[in-house]
Design a protein around this motif. Structure first.
Motif, PDB file in Angstrom:
ATOM      1  N   ARG A  19       0.834  -1.248  -0.184  1.00 15.20           N
ATOM      2  CA  ARG A  19      -0.124   0.281  -0.155  1.00 15.20           C
ATOM      3  C   ARG A  19       0.818   1.248  -0.010  1.00 15.20           C
ATOM      4  NH1 ARG A  19      -4.817   1.346   4.604  1.00 15.20           N
ATOM      5  NH2 ARG A  19      -5.391   3.283   3.718  1.00 15.20           N
ATOM      6  N   THR A  22       2.814   1.713  -3.582  1.00 17.81           N
ATOM      7  CA  THR A  22       1.875   2.197  -4.235  1.00 17.81           C
ATOM      8  C   THR A  22       1.544   3.933  -4.050  1.00 17.81           C
ATOM      9  OG1 THR A  22       0.974   0.142  -4.800  1.00 17.81           O
ATOM     10  CG2 THR A  22      -0.441   1.900  -5.343  1.00 17.81           C
ATOM     11  N   GLU A  23       1.386   4.223  -2.952  1.00 15.40           N
ATOM     12  CA  GLU A  23       1.156   5.438  -2.634  1.00 15.40           C
ATOM     13  C   GLU A  23       2.234   6.365  -2.861  1.00 15.40           C
ATOM     14  OE1 GLU A  23      -1.584   7.241  -1.692  1.00 15.40           O
ATOM     15  OE2 GLU A  23      -3.123   5.444  -1.428  1.00 15.40           O
ATOM     16  N   LYS A  24       3.429   5.848  -2.500  1.00 12.23           N
ATOM     17  CA  LYS A  24       4.656   6.924  -2.911  1.00 12.23           C
ATOM     18  C   LYS A  24       4.898   6.973  -4.274  1.00 12.23           C
ATOM     19  CE  LYS A  24       7.505   4.909   0.179  1.00 12.23           C
ATOM     20  NZ  LYS A  24       8.709   4.578   0.908  1.00 12.23           N
ATOM     21  N   ASN A  26       2.523   6.803  -6.693  1.00 10.54           N
ATOM     22  CA  ASN A  26       1.680   7.787  -6.997  1.00 10.54           C
ATOM     23  C   ASN A  26       1.976   9.335  -6.618  1.00 10.54           C
ATOM     24  OD1 ASN A  26       0.205   5.545  -8.236  1.00 10.54           O
ATOM     25  ND2 ASN A  26      -1.319   5.464  -6.320  1.00 10.54           N
ATOM     26  N   THR A 186      -2.060   7.843   4.102  1.00 14.28           N
ATOM     27  CA  THR A 186      -2.303   8.069   2.750  1.00 14.28           C
ATOM     28  C   THR A 186      -3.754   8.962   2.637  1.00 14.28           C
ATOM     29  OG1 THR A 186      -3.940   6.367   3.130  1.00 14.28           O
ATOM     30  CG2 THR A 186      -1.692   5.562   2.098  1.00 14.28           C
ATOM     31  N   SER A 187      -4.447   9.054   3.675  1.00 15.69           N
ATOM     32  CA  SER A 187      -5.436  10.165   3.688  1.00 15.69           C
ATOM     33  C   SER A 187      -5.723  10.356   5.212  1.00 15.69           C
ATOM     34  CB  SER A 187      -6.548   9.777   2.754  1.00 15.69           C
ATOM     35  OG  SER A 187      -7.272   8.716   3.482  1.00 15.69           O
ATOM     36  N   LYS A 358       1.102  13.163   4.449  1.00 19.54           N
ATOM     37  CA  LYS A 358       1.887  12.650   3.223  1.00 19.54           C
ATOM     38  C   LYS A 358       2.776  13.775   2.771  1.00 19.54           C
ATOM     39  CE  LYS A 358      -0.424  10.932  -0.183  1.00 19.54           C
ATOM     40  NZ  LYS A 358      -1.373  10.682  -1.482  1.00 19.54           N
TER      41      LYS A 358
END
Length: 374
Positions: A19, A22-24, A26, A186-187, A358
């Motif tokens: 997870r 993927t977030e980094k 993106n 992530t949020s 983030k």
């Protein structure tokens, strides 16, 4: 703008490492950088967390996991390592990245040797010595100890080595290229949990690492005193049948429920009042951060490494010595019986989570990248 390549074993799992990588990827892509993610073992399985459309993706089709027995792995892995190195080397020479990152998959054994002109960065999402902590037996035990020693020796050969916690950074005594950068949230949720529901939450893979067997045994002590409370566990994994059998044997069926992984985990946080973490070891424990962002106090074992960095004991949660099931149950019950304490800790938890946005954490990564390229 930079060209960055991320190497990871696979992206089909719903785990914290998949997870956050993927977030980094993106986030870097959204900032205008050219990002490529390279897997070695996807085996045509779907990517669990979606990549941004501008992120390039390649699977090298090495497929380490297709031969699962130890004998087959020993016979085939030498060939697979060579195939992996050759394929990755060709790809890097085609892409001409500025920075190539290993996330401690098998590529870490040789990535630093590939002379494609890029800076080589190693990042680990587990605590030092995590392989030995898995407590496997016989020959597997020797292999785990050997691989842990390999990691210690090879980490210093990378331009930079990133760990997730200050606690873990201090344990890598021979690495002078080391820096600690934590994971980020992530949020942030638009609201916090009310803490009124008689529900506790645990999230993670159903594996030895996460210690859900100890959690279920602890819940037996808790259930005897607080029979109206329920425990919801979200996760999939190899111990699903074992844990359900343990739940049944302790008479906890109906009060402990196991749910499959979900991308809508936020609803589970909102419906809960206390987060429980019984891991035997961690690299960071992103679920603690997530729980804090929803205003949930956390009761956690003080395992290596992560909880000590993230929880202020007695302020936004409780830290309990590893494997102490009785004290763990006592701390949980203390919060169950004290709504005002839950609210006080929940407010402190949300405040603590703000340090892991983030924007703040990605700024640390960008500073690191820019410094490597100077």
């Amino acid at each position: 703008m930079m060209k960055i390549v991320y190497c990871i074993h696979s992206l089909y799992n719903s785990g914290g490492m998949e997870r956050i990588i993927t977030e980094k990827a993106n986030a870097l892509s959204e900032l205008g950088h050219h990002v490529t993610v390279v897997t070695a073992d996807q085996m045509n399985r779907p990517i669990f967390f979606p990549l941004h459309p501008s992120v390039s993706y390649y699977d090298l089709e090495i497929n380490y996991s297709e031969n699962r027995s130890l004998l087959k792995k020993m016979c085939y892995n030498h060939y697979k390592f060579k195939q992996h190195k050759d394929k990755l080397s060709r790809l890097l020479h085609e892409l001409h990245p500025d920075i190539t990152i290993s996330t401690m998959g098998n590529e870490f054994l040789f990535l630093y040797k590939i002379k494609d002109g890029s800076k080589k960065l190693l990042e680990i999402h587990f605590a030092k010595g995590y392989r030995a902590m898995r407590n496997r037996q016989w020959l597997w035990r020797l292999i785990d100890l050997y691989r842990d020693k390999q990691e210690e020796l090879l980490a210093s050969r990378y331009d930079k080595f990133v760990v997730l916690t200050q606690e873990d950074r201090l344990r890598w005594k021979n690495a002078d290229n080391i820096i600690a950068i934590p994971n980020f949230l992530t949020s942030y949720p638009t609201r916090q949990a009310s803490l009124e529901n008689e529900v506790c939450l645990a999230v993670g893979r159903l594996s030895y690492q996460k210690g859900f067997d100890m959690l279920v045994k602890s819940w037996k002590l808790i259930h005897d005193q607080f029979p109206n409370w329920t425990l919801n566990i979200y996760g999939g994994g190899e111990l699903y049948d074992f844990l359900n059998a343990l739940i049944d044997s302790l008479g906890l069926k109906g009060t402990v429920r196991i749910y499959p992984p979900t991308t809508q985990i936020g609803n589970a946080y909102l419906e809960s009042s206390i987060m429980l973490v019984t891991s035997r070891y961690e690299g960071f424990s992103l679920v603690i951060l997530e729980a804090h962002s929803y205003g949930l106090p956390v009761v956690s074992f003080a395992c290596k490494c992560g909880p000590r960095d993230l929880i202020k004991d007695g302020v936004d949660g409780f830290l309990v010595e590893n494997n102490d099931i009785e004290t763990f149950a006592h701390k949980v019950m203390g919060l169950m019986g004290n709504m005002s304490k839950r609210e006080e800790m929940g407010q402190a938890a949300y405040k603590s989570s703000l340090d892991y946005s983030k924007e703040r954490i990605m700024a640390q990564w960008l500073d690191l990248f820019e410094g490597m390229l100077e």
